[in-house]
Design a protein around this motif. Structure first.
Motif, PDB file in Angstrom:
ATOM      1  N   ARG A   1      13.182   8.917   2.137  1.00 48.97           N
ATOM      2  CA  ARG A   1      14.509   8.747   1.547  1.00 48.97           C
ATOM      3  C   ARG A   1      14.653   7.283   1.166  1.00 48.97           C
ATOM      4  O   ARG A   1      14.318   6.387   1.941  1.00 48.97           O
ATOM      5  N   ARG A   2      15.140   7.033  -0.044  1.00 51.79           N
ATOM      6  CA  ARG A   2      15.123   5.688  -0.594  1.00 51.79           C
ATOM      7  C   ARG A   2      16.457   4.975  -0.392  1.00 51.79           C
ATOM      8  O   ARG A   2      17.512   5.617  -0.323  1.00 51.79           O
ATOM      9  N   PRO A   3      16.447   3.651  -0.332  1.00 49.27           N
ATOM     10  CA  PRO A   3      17.692   2.898  -0.168  1.00 49.27           C
ATOM     11  C   PRO A   3      18.502   2.863  -1.460  1.00 49.27           C
ATOM     12  O   PRO A   3      17.985   3.081  -2.562  1.00 49.27           O
TER      13      PRO A   3
ATOM     14  N   VAL B   1       8.793  -6.683   1.478  1.00 43.28           N
ATOM     15  CA  VAL B   1       9.787  -5.960   2.295  1.00 43.28           C
ATOM     16  C   VAL B   1      10.442  -4.878   1.459  1.00 43.28           C
ATOM     17  O   VAL B   1      10.633  -3.740   1.918  1.00 43.28           O
ATOM     18  N   MET B   2      10.804  -5.193   0.215  1.00 43.22           N
ATOM     19  CA  MET B   2      11.418  -4.198  -0.659  1.00 43.22           C
ATOM     20  C   MET B   2      10.488  -3.010  -0.883  1.00 43.22           C
ATOM     21  O   MET B   2      10.924  -1.848  -0.846  1.00 43.22           O
ATOM     22  N   ARG B   3       9.237  -3.273  -1.114  1.00 43.92           N
ATOM     23  CA  ARG B   3       8.282  -2.176  -1.347  1.00 43.92           C
ATOM     24  C   ARG B   3       8.107  -1.323  -0.100  1.00 43.92           C
ATOM     25  O   ARG B   3       7.998  -0.095  -0.187  1.00 43.92           O
ATOM     26  N   ARG B   4       8.112  -1.967   1.049  1.00 43.94           N
ATOM     27  CA  ARG B   4       8.010  -1.219   2.308  1.00 43.94           C
ATOM     28  C   ARG B   4       9.233  -0.329   2.507  1.00 43.94           C
ATOM     29  O   ARG B   4       9.121   0.837   2.884  1.00 43.94           O
ATOM     30  N   GLN B   5      10.429  -0.861   2.208  1.00 45.64           N
ATOM     31  CA  GLN B   5      11.651  -0.092   2.392  1.00 45.64           C
ATOM     32  C   GLN B   5      11.786   1.046   1.378  1.00 45.64           C
ATOM     33  O   GLN B   5      12.489   2.030   1.634  1.00 45.64           O
TER      34      GLN B   5
END
Length: 313
Positions: free
Chosen positions: A226-228, A217-221
């Protein structure tokens, strides 16, 4: 797209340096994963802070914000809901019953009806005395926080666009954090309207109880235009933390975790345990890669971090 435009598209809104603007300085430190631990006060600083001579006050209230500033808290978490007539107010529950001397659902009440109520002390409940404090609006809290503290806006209704627009009107878009849940099937949320106009942090949601796909999930986000800003951890087993922390380190993103109640990383404990042994709870969290801790005991956490000097409000 030019290289400069591409780099700007990846960046979170970062407030410019303004002398005396503590909120901007905090926002820049949050954006730096090497900027040290960040203390987040859950619904503001509503619990007593005896070392600073501060009594309990209503959660989600202006005075809870003032007490956070006095303690030196970095971020105040507050909850946003919409009244029947379209105003954004600061209340956690769907109803006003627990936190005020009134009754009814926020969505069924007008702003005038909500404003006529008195907030109950601390976390409310039938046994908590009503105070002179009233339910604030989001606009009022944004104005009060200006230059003083970063706000985490916990949006309780489907009103993200309205909430982000309010931060922009207040000139506060770079001094807030907005979050929403993200699972393996979600696109990179930080690049979507209206999340793309404020610092955004996904709340990780696993597909199974074991949290086996949290890293995915982290890699998908992190794969959008634009990054979290970072990631909030769900309730999870301690065995999952090393992998998640390693991915956050690789991405150079912060990890946010709650030490509320029994704690969100099973086996590490929560606020009550941390009051007895802060190293065993908060110390383990920080050593494990967590750098943003949300707590109902911000005075104790600040003391553990060596940051318990009283500040002017």
């Amino acid at each position: 797209m030019s290289l400069l435009m591409f780099v700007l598209a990846l960046a979170q809104p970062t407030p410019a340096a303004v002398p005396g603007d503590r909120a901007a300085a905090i926002a820049r430190r949050i954006a730096d994963p090497d900027g040290g631990p960040i203390v987040v006060a859950h619904r503001g600083c509503h619990n007593p802070a005896p070392r600073h001579g501060l009594a309990s006050v209503p959660e989600n209230s202006p005075v809870a914000l003032d007490q956070c500033v006095a303690l030196g808290v970095d971020v105040m978490e507050l909850d946003v809901r919409r009244t029947r007539d379209g105003h954004l107010v600061i209340l956690h529950d769907a109803s006003v019953d627990r936190t005020t001397d009134g009754h009814g659902k926020v969505a069924d009440l007008t702003l005038a009806a909500v404003r006529a109520l008195h907030l109950r002390d601390n976390e409310g409940g039938a046994g908590a005395a009503p105070t002179d404090a009233r339910v604030p609006t989001l606009d009022e809290m944004l104005a009060q926080a200006r230059g003083r503290i970063v706000l985490n806006l916990d949006v309780k209704d489907a009103i993200y666009a309205e909430v982000v627009a309010a931060t922009e009107r207040a000139g506060a878009a770079g001094r807030v954090i907005v979050k929403n849940a993200a699972g393996i099937g979600d696109p990179p949320l930080a690049a979507l309207p209206s999340y793309d106009r404020v610092p955004f942090m996904p709340i990780l949601s696993a597909s199974d109880a074991a949290g086996s796909d949290l890293v995915a999930v982290m890699r998908r986000q992190d794969d959008g235009a634009r990054r979290p800003l970072g990631y909030e951890l769900p309730r999870m087993d301690a065995a999952q933390l090393p992998g998640v922390a390693a991915e956050a380190k690789r991405q150079r993103r912060r990890l946010w975790c709650n030490s509320l109640w029994d704690g969100f990383v099973r086996g590490m404990g929560g606020d009550v345990d941390a009051l007895r042994d802060p190293q065993a709870v908060w110390g383990r969290m920080i050593a494990g890669g967590i750098s943003m801790i949300q707590t109902d005991e911000p005075e104790a956490l600040l003391r553990y971090l060596g940051r318990d000097e009283r500040r002017p409000q």
